[in-house]
Design a protein around this motif. Structure first.
Motif, PDB file in Angstrom:
ATOM      1  N   GLU A 168      79.221  70.058  20.240  1.00  4.91           N
ATOM      2  CA  GLU A 168      78.895  71.168  21.150  1.00  4.91           C
ATOM      3  C   GLU A 168      79.678  72.050  22.647  1.00  4.91           C
ATOM      4  O   GLU A 168      80.093  72.613  23.317  1.00  4.91           O
ATOM      5  CB  GLU A 168      77.363  72.274  21.769  1.00  4.91           C
ATOM      6  N   ASP A 169      80.072  70.165  22.977  1.00  5.24           N
ATOM      7  CA  ASP A 169      80.974  70.144  24.221  1.00  5.24           C
ATOM      8  C   ASP A 169      82.212  70.306  23.702  1.00  5.24           C
ATOM      9  O   ASP A 169      83.421  69.842  24.040  1.00  5.24           O
ATOM     10  CB  ASP A 169      81.004  69.006  24.954  1.00  5.24           C
ATOM     11  N   LYS A 174      82.092  80.063  18.124  1.00 11.50           N
ATOM     12  CA  LYS A 174      80.493  80.225  17.458  1.00 11.50           C
ATOM     13  C   LYS A 174      80.483  80.230  16.613  1.00 11.50           C
ATOM     14  O   LYS A 174      79.691  80.297  15.835  1.00 11.50           O
ATOM     15  CB  LYS A 174      80.232  81.536  18.448  1.00 11.50           C
ATOM     16  N   LYS A 402      86.471  80.593  31.666  1.00  9.33           N
ATOM     17  CA  LYS A 402      85.431  80.745  32.161  1.00  9.33           C
ATOM     18  C   LYS A 402      84.490  81.706  31.022  1.00  9.33           C
ATOM     19  O   LYS A 402      83.850  81.323  31.459  1.00  9.33           O
ATOM     20  CB  LYS A 402      86.115  82.269  32.673  1.00  9.33           C
ATOM     21  N   ARG A 403      84.771  81.786  29.469  1.00 14.13           N
ATOM     22  CA  ARG A 403      84.017  82.652  29.148  1.00 14.13           C
ATOM     23  C   ARG A 403      83.295  80.677  27.865  1.00 14.13           C
ATOM     24  O   ARG A 403      81.993  81.136  27.824  1.00 14.13           O
ATOM     25  CB  ARG A 403      84.745  82.647  27.223  1.00 14.13           C
ATOM     26  N   GLY A 404      83.939  79.442  28.273  1.00 14.76           N
ATOM     27  CA  GLY A 404      83.130  78.018  28.086  1.00 14.76           C
ATOM     28  C   GLY A 404      82.220  78.762  28.522  1.00 14.76           C
ATOM     29  O   GLY A 404      81.853  78.517  29.534  1.00 14.76           O
ATOM     30  N   SER A 405      81.427  77.464  27.835  1.00 16.24           N
ATOM     31  CA  SER A 405      80.371  77.243  28.131  1.00 16.24           C
ATOM     32  C   SER A 405      79.496  75.807  27.745  1.00 16.24           C
ATOM     33  O   SER A 405      79.727  75.486  27.170  1.00 16.24           O
ATOM     34  CB  SER A 405      78.883  78.088  27.382  1.00 16.24           C
ATOM     35  N   LYS A 406      78.726  74.889  28.432  1.00 13.50           N
ATOM     36  CA  LYS A 406      77.796  73.442  28.507  1.00 13.50           C
ATOM     37  C   LYS A 406      78.407  73.031  28.214  1.00 13.50           C
ATOM     38  O   LYS A 406      78.649  72.283  27.230  1.00 13.50           O
ATOM     39  CB  LYS A 406      77.074  74.320  27.002  1.00 13.50           C
ATOM     40  N   SER A 408      82.155  72.932  27.444  1.00 11.61           N
ATOM     41  CA  SER A 408      82.420  73.410  26.105  1.00 11.61           C
ATOM     42  C   SER A 408      83.670  74.030  26.961  1.00 11.61           C
ATOM     43  O   SER A 408      84.197  74.502  28.030  1.00 11.61           O
ATOM     44  CB  SER A 408      82.822  74.618  25.691  1.00 11.61           C
ATOM     45  N   ARG A 410      86.451  75.730  26.597  1.00 14.87           N
ATOM     46  CA  ARG A 410      86.435  77.198  26.362  1.00 14.87           C
ATOM     47  C   ARG A 410      86.149  78.341  24.981  1.00 14.87           C
ATOM     48  O   ARG A 410      85.797  77.276  23.962  1.00 14.87           O
ATOM     49  CB  ARG A 410      88.567  77.363  26.365  1.00 14.87           C
TER      50      ARG A 410
END
Ligand code: NAP
Length: 426
Positions: A168-169, A174, A402-406, A408, A410
């Protein structure tokens, strides 16, 4: 003298060439022309998403790209239109560093079988390459077979057996994460046509196979007995020590739910299943007259090396490797990286190619007042081709981050239409 230089491709060999040219302080304008909308080639789409440290080399390339003498033309394929010859006409020197991005063929009955993939397809799919997002590998099967004993085979296996937490990182897509969440694969077979001491895995990669949180790596029964013990002496390289230290059976007290089994001396002979694969038959290379060995699996990935695309106007061998002498194709035309020497070595191996090509250009190319960039822009306009400039790529890069999360790093754009819609919206 302001030399106008075009580099075709934007992977490691392209950037190492540009870096070497910049280090020489030659008065030059360098244009990097790339088929995809984004730079970095193999770093972005080949290196596994859970190997972010390896991907960090793109920071070095970013500094090269940020140099005011360097421009980027993303989304432009040099082959049929524009051709290499058209690019040669408007630049003083041209470097082909387009890499190798196609799978070598198994040459058995793999064509159009559902469930069979070449590793480049599978790797590009989980890495977000725009041309492979419709792959839809069916992971709803107990077992997967991976053919080949190189690092690409290991990458594919690791992605199939890691837990979602372990992925996940990363910058895996997705779509791939969602498929892997639903995966029912419990057994992965990694198949070598020769023995364990002939495998091409490197130390870090094979060690990782011993450190997976929900998967045991084992050798098939009898592997060690078949090794010539003289070869297992003190001088045995680290990667073989690790590989041959694996158990030959899953430990009875193991609570891990998945297994990767390394099997050797087997060559693929025939897929089982009419349209959809249900397994693969193998010849035992130690006893070719023995009955074929059958392994059941709903997905088979061949990771047996890459080959290159043929480029109009340039002579290449049967695997797409460009014919050249010491990186020189002909006067003012050079080549670097995998397309010039085949798919081998680590990322840094390309540095040498880059510096050799830069030396040739420094010593042999004289400015003929070529128009370079300005003419390329006109040519692309004439051909009605839209490109992603360096300035636009920087915006895309910032947006992906910017869109990368948790954790991640990118979330990648995965199609050209998505890219151009975004660019048009800002
Ligand atoms: P590779 O290292 O050349 O391995 C290819 C494997 O496929 C070999 O085991 C080869 O066996 C086998 N093979 C070839 N033809 C076959 C056939 N017809 N049937 C069965 N097996 C066959 O290639 P790769 O794994 O694609 O890697 C390419 C390069 O990228 C390598 O230099 C690799 O180290 C590098 N890479 C590095 C990393 C990393 O550092 N983490 C990750 C990925 C890739 P034989 O030895 O018998 O020919």
């Amino acid at each position: 003298m302001n030399l106008k230089i075009a580099i075709i491709g934007s992977g490691p060999s392209a950037f190492y060439t540009a870096q070497s040219l910049l280090k020489k302080n030659i008065d030059s304008e360098i244009d990097i022309i790339e088929k995809l909308f984004c730079p970095y080639g193999l770093i972005r789409y080949g290196v596994a998403p859970d190997h972010q440290n390896t991907k960090n080399v793109s920071r070095v390339f970013e500094r090269v790209l940020n140099n005011t003498n360097v421009e980027f033309f993303g989304g432009i394929e040099i082959n049929e239109s524009p051709t290499v010859d058209e690019i040669m006409e408007i630049y003083d020197a041209v470097v082909i560093a387009s890499g190798m991005a196609k799978d070598r063929k198994l040459n058995i009955n793999e064509e159009s079988k559902t469930g069979y993939f070449g590793a480049t397809q599978f790797v590009n799919w989980y890495n977000g390459h725009p041309e492979y997002q419709n792959l839809k590998p069916n992971l709803n099967t107990d077992s997967a077979i991976i053919i080949g004993n190189g690092n690409v085979a290991i990458d594919c296996a690791r992605i199939l057996v890691k837990t979602i937490n372990e992925l996940e990182d990363t910058d895996i897509t997705k779509t791939a994460i969602n498929s892997l969440k639903k995966s029912s694969i419990k057994n992965v077979y990694i198949i070598g046509r020769r023995g364990p001491l002939d495998a091409k895995f490197t130390t870090v990669e094979i060690r990782e196979m011993d450190e997976l949180s929900d998967c045991d790596s084992i050798l098939s029964k009898g592997t060690i007995d078949k090794i010539d013990k003289k070869l297992m002496g003190d001088g045995m390289a680290k990667q073989y020590r690790i590989l041959t230290s694996f158990n030959e059976e899953k430990p009875i007290d193991s609570i891990k739910s998945k297994t990767v089994k390394f099997k050797f001396h087997l060559s693929p002979k025939e897929f089982i299943g009419e349209e959809k694969i249900s397994g693969l038959k193998f010849i035992n290379n130690l006893n070719p007259d023995e009955e074929l060995e059958v392994i059941d699996a709903g997905i088979v990935i061949s990771a047996i090396g890459y080959q290159g695309d043929k480029l109009a106007g340039v002579i290449s061998d049967e695997l797409g490797k460009i014919i050249h002498k010491d990186n020189v194709i002909k006067d003012r035309l050079y080549t670097a990286g995998w397309i010039s020497r085949g798919p081998s070595g680590v990322i840094g191996t390309n540095k040498h190619d880059g510096s050799k090509v830069a030396n040739h250009i420094e010593n042999n190319v004289i400015s003929k007042n070529s128009p370079g960039r300005i003419a390329l822009k006109s040519l692309l306009k004439l051909k009605n081709k839209r490109y992603v400039s360096k300035e636009e790529w920087i915006k895309l890069d910032q947006e992906e981050i910017k869109r990368g999360s948790k954790g991640s790093p990118r979330l990648k754009f995965t199609s050209h239409s998505e890219v151009f819609n975004f660019l048009d919206s800002i």
